[in-house]
Enzyme design. Sequence first.
Site, PDB file in Angstrom:
ATOM      1  N   CYS A  35      -6.852  48.792 -39.981  1.00 26.06           N
ATOM      2  CA  CYS A  35      -8.110  48.661 -39.246  1.00 26.06           C
ATOM      3  C   CYS A  35      -9.023  49.851 -39.502  1.00 26.06           C
ATOM      4  CB  CYS A  35      -7.827  48.498 -37.765  1.00 26.06           C
ATOM      5  SG  CYS A  35      -6.976  46.943 -37.395  1.00 26.06           S
ATOM      6  N   HIS A  83      -6.120  41.456 -36.954  1.00 31.41           N
ATOM      7  CA  HIS A  83      -6.178  42.457 -35.888  1.00 31.41           C
ATOM      8  C   HIS A  83      -7.553  42.395 -35.238  1.00 31.41           C
ATOM      9  CE1 HIS A  83      -2.742  45.302 -37.329  1.00 31.41           C
ATOM     10  NE2 HIS A  83      -2.433  44.027 -37.535  1.00 31.41           N
ATOM     11  N   CYS A 101      -4.987  50.981 -36.301  1.00 26.76           N
ATOM     12  CA  CYS A 101      -3.895  51.183 -37.255  1.00 26.76           C
ATOM     13  C   CYS A 101      -4.514  51.547 -38.604  1.00 26.76           C
ATOM     14  CB  CYS A 101      -3.049  49.918 -37.357  1.00 26.76           C
ATOM     15  SG  CYS A 101      -3.833  48.575 -38.291  1.00 26.76           S
ATOM     16  N   GLU A 126      -9.796  44.652 -34.520  1.00 22.98           N
ATOM     17  CA  GLU A 126     -10.864  45.396 -35.194  1.00 22.98           C
ATOM     18  C   GLU A 126     -11.351  44.656 -36.435  1.00 22.98           C
ATOM     19  OE1 GLU A 126      -7.989  48.441 -33.363  1.00 22.98           O
ATOM     20  OE2 GLU A 126      -7.845  46.496 -34.361  1.00 22.98           O
TER      21      GLU A 126
END
Length: 169
Positions: free
Chosen positions: A96, A63, A93, A65
Amino acid sequence: MSDQHSGSAPQRDPADYLADAVRIAVENVQNQGGPFGAIVVAADGRVFEGVNRVTANLDPSAHAEVTAIRNACQGLGTFDLTGATLYTSCEPCPMCLATSLWARIDRVYFAADRHDAANAGFDDAVFYRYFEGTDADRGIMPVSDIALPPDQRVAPFHEWNSTATRIEY
């Protein structure tokens, strides 16, 4: 587009960094990536970018992040990002957010929220319910312990505590 960019930057307005995170998310889509971008601004002002490469790298943890945090940690030579700020194109999310907590990020700013993401086909609601909800919400992936003998169960922790060269985190 590179997943990493670092360099010292003059102090900027948070909205400018957030706009940059959105811009790199758009560029990432044009480069076969997901629609997410993130920027970590370290305590010393250095800037590290990350974009979503889940499908491009076949890595469900890639992801934006997490990628930005990895780049910042590698670039700074530390796993502790105390004093850093994370700017991300979308509300983090649970993975993250947890990564941000483990990295000791001081603050997170985001543009789109989880509902905007769901409207675009990225619905993390089941994951939020998994952590925030009841046992019934955890049916998507049961997690349970298996009874090992007590000494075996905690052997890694005993080894950790007896290792003088360990690095605390």
